[in-house]
Design an enzyme around this catalytic site. Structure first.
Site, short mmCIF file in Angstrom:
data_model
loop_
_atom_site.label_atom_id
_atom_site.label_comp_id
_atom_site.label_asym_id
_atom_site.label_seq_id
_atom_site.Cartn_x
_atom_site.Cartn_y
_atom_site.Cartn_z
CB SER A 26 23.49 2.76 -1.54
OG SER A 26 23.98 3.77 -0.70
CG ASN A 27 24.10 2.50 3.77
OD1 ASN A 27 23.83 3.64 4.13
ND2 ASN A 27 25.34 2.13 3.52
NE ARG A 28 16.12 0.92 4.99
CZ ARG A 28 15.15 0.92 4.07
NH1 ARG A 28 14.71 2.05 3.59
NH2 ARG A 28 14.64 -0.22 3.65
CB SER A 29 23.71 6.54 5.81
OG SER A 29 24.30 7.72 6.32
CB ALA A 95 26.26 3.87 6.70
#
Ligand code: PMT
Length: 231
Positions: A26-29, A95
Site C-alpha cells: 500500500s502507501n502512506r495516503s 493514491a
C-alpha cells in the site's frame, strides 16, 4: 457552469493490494485530502460521492454524502466506472497502487526462504481509462477530469506530463517530500495546472482551504469547457 449542476466523484485514500490473507502492498495516503474535497464538494455540488480506500473510520463517520469503500486499484476502477455519469466531475485525490502482486496466495506465505521474490504487474490507470471512455463516447464529452500528482522532484515537469498523458482538464501537484504537505498531514501546498495553460500557485493552507481553492479552479475550468463544447 457551476458544480451545483454536477455530480462530483471524489476519490481518496490508498488502495491495498493483497500478497496473501495477512500481508499487502500500500502507501502512506490517509484520505484527508480526498475527504476535504468531498466535504467541500458536498456544499457546492448537486450530488457528491466519496470513493475511498482503507481509511480511519473517524474520517468518514457521520458525513452527509454517499461513501463507497474499496480496497484494490481494480475495485476503485470498477467503483468509479459505476458512478460515472455524463455530468460527472471526477477528482482523483486517491493514491492507487500502481502495481499489484501477480499472484495472491490463498494461504499465509511461510517464511522459510532467505529471499522472497515478489512479482508485480501493472494496475489499470483509472484516469486514463475514464479519459478514453470520454473520448470515444460523445455522451460523456462533458465529463471533467481533475488529477493529482504526488511528486518529490521536478514537480512542474512531471505534473504537466501527467496532465497531457492522462488527457486531464486540470492537475494539482503537491510536493510529497515536504513535512507540511502531501501524505498524512492536515495542510498542503498545491499548484494547479489547467489544460488551457493557466497555473495557480496556492500557499500553505489547511487541506479544507486547499480543497475550496481547487474546486474554484474546477468551476472556472467547467465554465470554459462548457463554452468550448457549445461553440
Ligand atoms: O490522503 P492524504 O494523506 O491526505 O494525502 C493526499 C495525497 C498526497 C495522497 C493527495 O494529495 C495526492 O497527491 N493524491 C494522488 C496520489 C497519486 O497517486 O499520485 P500519482 O502522481 O502517482 O498519480 C497521478 C494521478 O493518477 C492521481 O490523480 C492518481 O489518483 C491517478 N492514478 C494513479 C494510479 C492509477 N492506477 N490510476 C490513477 O488514476
Amino acid at each position: 457552469m457551476l458544480l451545483r449542476d454536477r455530480k462530483v466523484i471524489v476519490t481518496g485514500g490508498p488502495t491495498v493490494e493483497s500478497i496473501d490473507p495477512v500481508r499487502f502492498i500500500s502507501n502512506r495516503s490517509t484520505g484527508k485530502m480526498g475527504k476535504a474535497l468531498a466535504d467541500e464538494a458536498a456544499v457546492r455540488a448537486r450530488e457528491t460521492v466519496f470513493i475511498h480506500g482503507p481509511v480511519h473510520e473517524s474520517l468518514i463517520d457521520g458525513v452527509e454524502y454517499r461513501t463507497i469503500a474499496i480496497e484494490s486499484t481494480e475495485e476503485l476502477l470498477e467503483a468509479v466506472k459505476g458512478e460515472l455519469a455524463p455530468d460527472a466531475v471526477l477528482v482523483m485525490a486517491a493514491a492507487p497502487a500502481d502495481y499489484r502482486p501477480a499472484k495472491k496466495s490463498p494461504v499465509k506465505i511461510k517464511k522459510k526462504k532467505e529471499e522472497l521474490v515478489l512479482r508485480l504487474v501493472k494496475n489499470p490507470d483509472i484516469l486514463r481509462t475514464v479519459a478514453s471512455i470520454r473520448s470515444v463516447n460523445p455522451a460523456y464529452g462533458g465529463v471533467f477530469l481533475a488529477g493529482f500528482a504526488a511528486e518529490t522532484n521536478n514537480l512542474e515537469e512531471y505534473a504537466l506530463a501527467k496532465l497531457r498523458e492522462k488527457d486531464l482538464d486540470m492537475i494539482c501537484v503537491n510536493d510529497v517530500g515536504r513535512s507540511d504537505a502531501g501524505f498524512g498531514v492536515n495542510t498542503n501546498i498545491v499548484t494547479v495546472f489547467m489544460r488551457g495553460g493557466e497555473r495557480m500557485e496556492l500557499p500553505l493552507m489547511s487541506k479544507r482551504d486547499t480543497a475550496s481553492r481547487i474546486l474554484d479552479c474546477v468551476e472556472e475550468g467547467l465554465t470554459k469547457k462548457t463554452t468550448q463544447l457549445l461553440t
